[in-house]
Write an enzyme that holds these catalytic residues in place. Sequence first.
Site, short mmCIF file in Angstrom:
data_model
loop_
_atom_site.label_atom_id
_atom_site.label_comp_id
_atom_site.label_asym_id
_atom_site.label_seq_id
_atom_site.Cartn_x
_atom_site.Cartn_y
_atom_site.Cartn_z
N GLU A 77 20.91 39.39 -13.61
CA GLU A 77 19.87 39.90 -14.49
C GLU A 77 19.64 41.37 -14.23
O GLU A 77 19.64 41.83 -13.11
CB GLU A 77 18.57 39.15 -14.26
CG GLU A 77 18.73 37.67 -14.46
CD GLU A 77 17.49 37.02 -15.02
OE1 GLU A 77 16.68 37.73 -15.63
OE2 GLU A 77 17.37 35.82 -14.85
N CYS A 90 16.17 48.37 -13.70
CA CYS A 90 16.14 47.62 -12.44
C CYS A 90 17.35 46.69 -12.43
O CYS A 90 17.45 45.81 -13.27
CB CYS A 90 14.84 46.82 -12.37
SG CYS A 90 14.74 45.76 -10.92
N CYS A 97 20.44 35.68 -3.17
CA CYS A 97 20.29 36.55 -2.00
C CYS A 97 20.25 35.68 -0.75
O CYS A 97 19.67 34.60 -0.75
CB CYS A 97 19.00 37.35 -2.11
SG CYS A 97 18.74 38.47 -0.72
N CYS A 101 13.59 35.65 2.06
CA CYS A 101 12.18 36.02 2.18
C CYS A 101 11.32 34.94 1.51
O CYS A 101 11.61 34.50 0.40
CB CYS A 101 11.92 37.37 1.53
SG CYS A 101 12.97 38.67 2.21
N CYS A 104 9.83 35.18 -2.22
CA CYS A 104 10.75 35.67 -3.26
C CYS A 104 11.58 34.53 -3.83
O CYS A 104 12.27 33.84 -3.09
CB CYS A 104 11.66 36.75 -2.68
SG CYS A 104 12.96 37.31 -3.79
N GLY A 146 19.21 40.34 -5.10
CA GLY A 146 20.18 40.66 -4.05
C GLY A 146 19.76 41.74 -3.09
O GLY A 146 18.84 42.53 -3.35
N SER A 178 16.65 49.68 -2.55
CA SER A 178 15.60 48.95 -1.82
C SER A 178 16.25 47.91 -0.91
O SER A 178 17.11 47.15 -1.33
CB SER A 178 14.68 48.26 -2.83
OG SER A 178 13.73 47.45 -2.17
N SER A 201 11.69 47.49 2.42
CA SER A 201 10.76 46.39 2.19
C SER A 201 10.17 45.96 3.53
O SER A 201 10.79 45.22 4.27
CB SER A 201 11.49 45.22 1.53
OG SER A 201 11.79 45.55 0.19
N LEU A 202 8.98 46.46 3.83
CA LEU A 202 8.41 46.23 5.17
C LEU A 202 7.59 44.93 5.20
O LEU A 202 7.87 44.03 5.99
CB LEU A 202 7.55 47.43 5.57
CG LEU A 202 7.50 47.69 7.07
CD1 LEU A 202 8.86 48.08 7.61
CD2 LEU A 202 6.48 48.78 7.40
N ASN A 277 3.64 38.70 -7.06
CA ASN A 277 3.79 37.99 -8.33
C ASN A 277 3.91 36.52 -7.98
O ASN A 277 4.95 36.09 -7.49
CB ASN A 277 5.08 38.42 -9.04
CG ASN A 277 4.99 39.83 -9.56
OD1 ASN A 277 3.98 40.22 -10.14
ND2 ASN A 277 6.03 40.60 -9.35
N CYS A 320 9.30 41.39 -10.22
CA CYS A 320 9.86 41.40 -8.86
C CYS A 320 9.78 40.01 -8.25
O CYS A 320 8.74 39.37 -8.27
CB CYS A 320 9.06 42.31 -7.94
SG CYS A 320 9.04 44.01 -8.45
#
Length: 343
Positions: A77, A90, A97, A101, A104, A146, A178, A201-202, A277, A320
């Site tokens: 996508e 984006c 992935c 996480c 996600c 990813g 990112s 991405s912390l 989100n 996201c």
Amino acid sequence: MSASRLNLAELDIPEIESALEARGCERFHARQLYRWIYKRAVVDFETMTDLSKDLRARLAADFEVVTPKVVSERRIEAVFIPDTPSMTFCISTQVGCAMGCGFCLTGKMGLVRNLTAGEIAGQVRVLAAATGMLDHRFNIVLMGMGEPLHNYDQTMKALRMLHDEHGLAVSPRRVTLSTVGIVPGLQRLAHEPLMPNLAISLHATTDEQRSELVPPNRKYPLADILETCRRFPLKKRSRITFEYVLLAGVNDSPEDARRLARLLSGIKAKVNLIPLNPAPGIPYERPSDERVDRFAQILADRHLTVSVRKSRGQDIRAACGQLIVEGGVRKSAAQQMASLLQS
Ligand code: SAH
Ligand code: SF4
């Protein structure tokens, strides 16, 4: 399309030159081909009118240009974010992935496969054509599906192809990569001639919590990532963006904010806060706007530049962390354009 034809979408100009030479054709046609494919979004050799009829026929026999298509079966996508003052595309670097996480949806899929350089660059090619941006400046964020540093070579090759002056000539200053912070990948990136902007991405301020939310932290803990960031060769006036997904009651307290400010001291940093989100299957909630503002204010009081990401695309599940392969056809043309998909 015959399987024996060479896919030019996967090749950079030197590779196309070699392929032409191997077939007894002039090398300079590589530049013409790039202009057609990237600048004019033409992939049918018959239409490439500055090439002789003979050559066009030879090219059509030996080569093809595979392009991501909008189809109902969704594999990769890319999301077009109509934004001011400039457009942002984006794009994805993998299907799924491997990083896992916990907040996600893409992470929940696991890794299906890496995308090729042609598929990564192809998302930009198609989005730029579909939105009439071929002759305009736009930004690219590698924030779709990813982990780009987990598909390093293909991602960097795609950026080189997009940068080529005979194609879209995208400046690396307009590209943001990112990453969760895979330290060897960051160290490699530090030596790239074409260096994109960096976003880390912390999401957490202690190793205990970060290892929970972002599993690769067990291998590459906060101190290692931040040390690598401190040494990262930044261009003048440029800064590293630290992304921080806010999860209600988990990592959004004033104490977290103060700890985040301390961790980032001495780094040329800015912070992008991303209120979660939410989605079915994700065991976290989005904090209230007041809570988000409070967190942002604490960082701002400590002289950090802070932005809060406005999420778009939630209605079409393209926000996201909501990119996921699923069945079904989207109904409106606008929705279809927002997602470019490849079977
Ligand atoms: N894998 C890379 C790039 C893709 S994710 C990375 O993680 O950095 C891009 C951004 O979307 C990351 O900052 C990620 O943390 C964020 N994200 C993932 N899931 C999200 C969700 N459910 N809500 C808000 N942001 C999310
Ligand atoms: Fe992968 Fe990024 Fe999602 Fe983590 S947030 S699972 S690294 S896509």
